[in-house]
Scaffold this motif. Structure first.
Motif, PDB file in Angstrom:
ATOM      1  N   PRO A 230       0.839  -1.200   0.000  1.00 11.42           N
ATOM      2  CA  PRO A 230       0.000   0.000   0.000  1.00 11.42           C
ATOM      3  C   PRO A 230       0.872   1.248   0.000  1.00 11.42           C
ATOM      4  O   PRO A 230       2.093   1.177   0.211  1.00 11.42           O
ATOM      5  CB  PRO A 230      -0.772  -0.134   1.320  1.00 11.42           C
ATOM      6  N   ALA A 231       0.240   2.390  -0.254  1.00  9.26           N
ATOM      7  CA  ALA A 231       0.984   3.650  -0.174  1.00  9.26           C
ATOM      8  C   ALA A 231       1.490   3.855   1.248  1.00  9.26           C
ATOM      9  O   ALA A 231       0.880   3.389   2.213  1.00  9.26           O
ATOM     10  CB  ALA A 231       0.068   4.802  -0.584  1.00  9.26           C
ATOM     11  N   ASP A 232       2.608   4.560   1.366  1.00  5.91           N
ATOM     12  CA  ASP A 232       3.227   4.836   2.669  1.00  5.91           C
ATOM     13  C   ASP A 232       3.625   3.543   3.395  1.00  5.91           C
ATOM     14  O   ASP A 232       3.538   3.446   4.621  1.00  5.91           O
ATOM     15  CB  ASP A 232       2.286   5.648   3.568  1.00  5.91           C
ATOM     16  N   GLY A 233       4.058   2.558   2.624  1.00  9.51           N
ATOM     17  CA  GLY A 233       4.475   1.296   3.217  1.00  9.51           C
ATOM     18  C   GLY A 233       5.909   1.352   3.728  1.00  9.51           C
ATOM     19  O   GLY A 233       6.625   2.340   3.527  1.00  9.51           O
ATOM     20  N   THR A 234       6.318   0.282   4.386  1.00 11.23           N
ATOM     21  CA  THR A 234       7.659   0.204   4.963  1.00 11.23           C
ATOM     22  C   THR A 234       8.293  -1.131   4.610  1.00 11.23           C
ATOM     23  O   THR A 234       7.642  -2.180   4.671  1.00 11.23           O
ATOM     24  CB  THR A 234       7.608   0.339   6.495  1.00 11.23           C
ATOM     25  N   ILE A 235       9.558  -1.072   4.246  1.00  9.32           N
ATOM     26  CA  ILE A 235      10.343  -2.275   3.976  1.00  9.32           C
ATOM     27  C   ILE A 235      11.490  -2.317   4.980  1.00  9.32           C
ATOM     28  O   ILE A 235      12.235  -1.348   5.122  1.00  9.32           O
ATOM     29  CB  ILE A 235      10.915  -2.278   2.541  1.00  9.32           C
ATOM     30  N   GLU A 236      11.612  -3.427   5.669  1.00 11.20           N
ATOM     31  CA  GLU A 236      12.688  -3.630   6.634  1.00 11.20           C
ATOM     32  C   GLU A 236      13.636  -4.693   6.084  1.00 11.20           C
ATOM     33  O   GLU A 236      13.213  -5.805   5.777  1.00 11.20           O
ATOM     34  CB  GLU A 236      12.137  -4.091   7.991  1.00 11.20           C
ATOM     35  N   ALA A 237      14.904  -4.336   5.958  1.00  9.68           N
ATOM     36  CA  ALA A 237      15.902  -5.279   5.447  1.00  9.68           C
ATOM     37  C   ALA A 237      17.045  -5.396   6.447  1.00  9.68           C
ATOM     38  O   ALA A 237      17.430  -4.408   7.083  1.00  9.68           O
ATOM     39  CB  ALA A 237      16.427  -4.815   4.095  1.00  9.68           C
ATOM     40  N   LYS A 238      17.570  -6.599   6.565  1.00  9.62           N
ATOM     41  CA  LYS A 238      18.630  -6.819   7.544  1.00  9.62           C
ATOM     42  C   LYS A 238      19.577  -7.900   7.049  1.00  9.62           C
ATOM     43  O   LYS A 238      19.142  -8.915   6.500  1.00  9.62           O
ATOM     44  CB  LYS A 238      18.018  -7.229   8.889  1.00  9.62           C
ATOM     45  N   LEU A 239      20.873  -7.689   7.267  1.00 13.69           N
ATOM     46  CA  LEU A 239      21.892  -8.676   6.924  1.00 13.69           C
ATOM     47  C   LEU A 239      22.517  -9.183   8.214  1.00 13.69           C
ATOM     48  O   LEU A 239      23.026  -8.392   9.022  1.00 13.69           O
ATOM     49  CB  LEU A 239      22.964  -8.059   6.024  1.00 13.69           C
ATOM     50  N   THR A 240      22.469 -10.494   8.422  1.00  9.40           N
ATOM     51  CA  THR A 240      23.049 -11.099   9.618  1.00  9.40           C
ATOM     52  C   THR A 240      23.951 -12.257   9.212  1.00  9.40           C
ATOM     53  O   THR A 240      23.893 -12.746   8.072  1.00  9.40           O
ATOM     54  CB  THR A 240      21.963 -11.617  10.575  1.00  9.40           C
ATOM     55  N   ARG A 241      24.745 -12.681  10.178  1.00  9.02           N
ATOM     56  CA  ARG A 241      25.663 -13.796   9.921  1.00  9.02           C
ATOM     57  C   ARG A 241      25.447 -14.904  10.939  1.00  9.02           C
ATOM     58  O   ARG A 241      25.248 -14.649  12.118  1.00  9.02           O
ATOM     59  CB  ARG A 241      27.113 -13.320   9.999  1.00  9.02           C
ATOM     60  N   ARG A 242      25.464 -16.141  10.433  1.00 11.09           N
ATOM     61  CA  ARG A 242      25.448 -17.313  11.305  1.00 11.09           C
ATOM     62  C   ARG A 242      26.484 -18.294  10.761  1.00 11.09           C
ATOM     63  O   ARG A 242      26.279 -18.914   9.714  1.00 11.09           O
ATOM     64  CB  ARG A 242      24.073 -17.965  11.329  1.00 11.09           C
ATOM     65  N   GLY A 243      27.614 -18.406  11.440  1.00 12.76           N
ATOM     66  CA  GLY A 243      28.687 -19.278  10.956  1.00 12.76           C
ATOM     67  C   GLY A 243      29.234 -18.783   9.630  1.00 12.76           C
ATOM     68  O   GLY A 243      29.620 -17.615   9.495  1.00 12.76           O
ATOM     69  N   GLN A 244      29.217 -19.649   8.627  1.00 11.73           N
ATOM     70  CA  GLN A 244      29.736 -19.301   7.299  1.00 11.73           C
ATOM     71  C   GLN A 244      28.618 -18.936   6.330  1.00 11.73           C
ATOM     72  O   GLN A 244      28.787 -19.041   5.115  1.00 11.73           O
ATOM     73  CB  GLN A 244      30.555 -20.472   6.737  1.00 11.73           C
ATOM     74  N   THR A 245      27.492 -18.492   6.868  1.00 11.48           N
ATOM     75  CA  THR A 245      26.355 -18.129   6.030  1.00 11.48           C
ATOM     76  C   THR A 245      25.839 -16.746   6.397  1.00 11.48           C
ATOM     77  O   THR A 245      25.730 -16.410   7.577  1.00 11.48           O
ATOM     78  CB  THR A 245      25.212 -19.160   6.178  1.00 11.48           C
TER      79      THR A 245
END
Length: 358
Positions: A230-245
């Motif tokens: 919808p209009a005025d929406g929000t996108i949350e993005a995050k980069l995390t690490r677990r071991g070799q991934t």
């Protein structure tokens, strides 16, 4: 019990190679999958090239991973139905269809290139004293051309990405690469009242990466999300690490993909032409996303959070070059797919306003 039997029997009606897994063991294989030497009682974990941990954690949604079949990699989507994991395999027809699109794109690229060269001369950057209606027309034409170029690039490069899993990979700080991609996209999305919040790593991780594949994958993820928001929406993005991934998670408050379509979302380019929702496009965006994940030894998962938000998680394996930690980029040998035009304006042209193309 009856519903369980229907799920298992459904495999025999599928033309696409498929098999069912229960508690990690293959319990049913359709005729199309038997040519890959798949049989019941085989443990599926031994077949996984990517997604060992992701499959172990899999609960819901649709997971894309890579299997080893007769020593060759093969992509597969996994969905859970009535306690069974249904694996749908890629097949030779996928390659042939993408190849046909690439050949068509090759022919379309020539006239489009001529048109864009001519319009560059006819419509220089819109000046402040230009008639507003003329500015608007110029912007609309330019955006339309960028949209056409994006479609042609996707048709051409979906096949190339499908073929090449590790071309043009260089040792880079992958966190910095993704930071730049998201920071470039955020101000453009603000033009359409979409807030993009990205949280990166607090450390530098040097590993093999293909910047072009990552950039196009992320921009396709964002474009797909916005089209269903919808209009005025929000996108949350995050980069995390677990071991070799590494885990790149992108979630939004849009309507998302219907659950009934999840199992086919990675091969939507194979569907029959219809009057369905035009926001699905020709279905190549997910091919670019899944190809980028595969090229980096990873997977893609589409599901929903407990709060009902749409979520896409792309994993990337941290693989390092044994020759050196950092080496000189070689991408100068590889032509720019966008023809030296702004990648952001090209990849996000389906969702951005025309005024940005003056």
């Amino acid at each position: 019990m009856e519903q369980t039997e229907e799920t298992i029997s459904m495999l025999d009606l599928m033309i696409r190679p498929a098999f069912c897994v229960k508690d990690g063991i293959i319990v049913r294989v359709n005729e199309a999958a038997r040519k890959h030497m798949i049989d019941i009682q085989m443990p599926v974990a031994q077949m996984l090239l990517t997604g060992v941990q992701e499959y172990a954690d899999f609960q819901d949604g649709c997971l894309y991973l890579t299997l080893s079949l007769s020593g060759l990699p093969c992509g597969a989507s996994v969905t859970r139905m009535d306690g069974f994991d249904v694996f749908l395999l890629e097949e030779d027809d996928d390659r042939a269809e993408l190849q046909s699109m690439a050949l068509a794109a090759q022919e379309l690229r020539k006239p489009l290139s001529s048109i864009m060269t001519v319009t560059d001369g006819l419509f220089p950057l819109a000046k402040s004293d230009m008639d507003p209606s003329m500015q608007d027309q110029v912007a609309r034409i330019n955006r339309g051309l960028f949209q056409m170029q994006r479609i042609i690039c996707n048709m051409s490069d979906a096949y190339r990405y499908y073929q090449d899993t590790d071309a043009y990979q260089e040792t880079r700080d992958i966190g910095a690469v993704l930071d730049e991609i998201f920071s470039n996209a955020a101000p453009l999305l603000r033009q359409i009242s979409i807030d993009l919040h990205y949280t990166g790593l607090q450390e530098s991780i040097f590993c093999l990466a293909d910047e072009e594949k990552l950039e196009r994958a992320v921009n396709n993820i964002l474009s797909n999300a916005v089209k269903f928001m919808p209009a005025d929406g929000t996108i949350e993005a995050k980069l995390t690490r677990r071991g070799q991934t590494l885990y790149l998670t992108v979630q939004d408050n849009g309507s998302g993909v219907l659950e009934a379509l999840r199992s086919s979302v990675y091969t939507r380019f194979r569907r029959e032409p219809s009057l369905e929702d035009s926001r699905f496009g020709i279905g190549l965006g997910m091919v670019l996303i899944r190809s980028a994940a595969s090229a980096h030894g990873g997977t893609v998962l589409l599901d929903r959070t407990k709060d009902g938000l749409n979520r896409l998680t792309m994993t990337l394996s941290i693989r390092q070059n044994t020759e050196s930690i950092v080496r000189t980029p070689t991408r100068t040998l590889h032509p720019d797919y966008a023809g030296e035009r702004d990648h952001r304006l090209l990849e996000l042209s389906e969702i951005l306003p025309a005024e940005l193309y003056k």
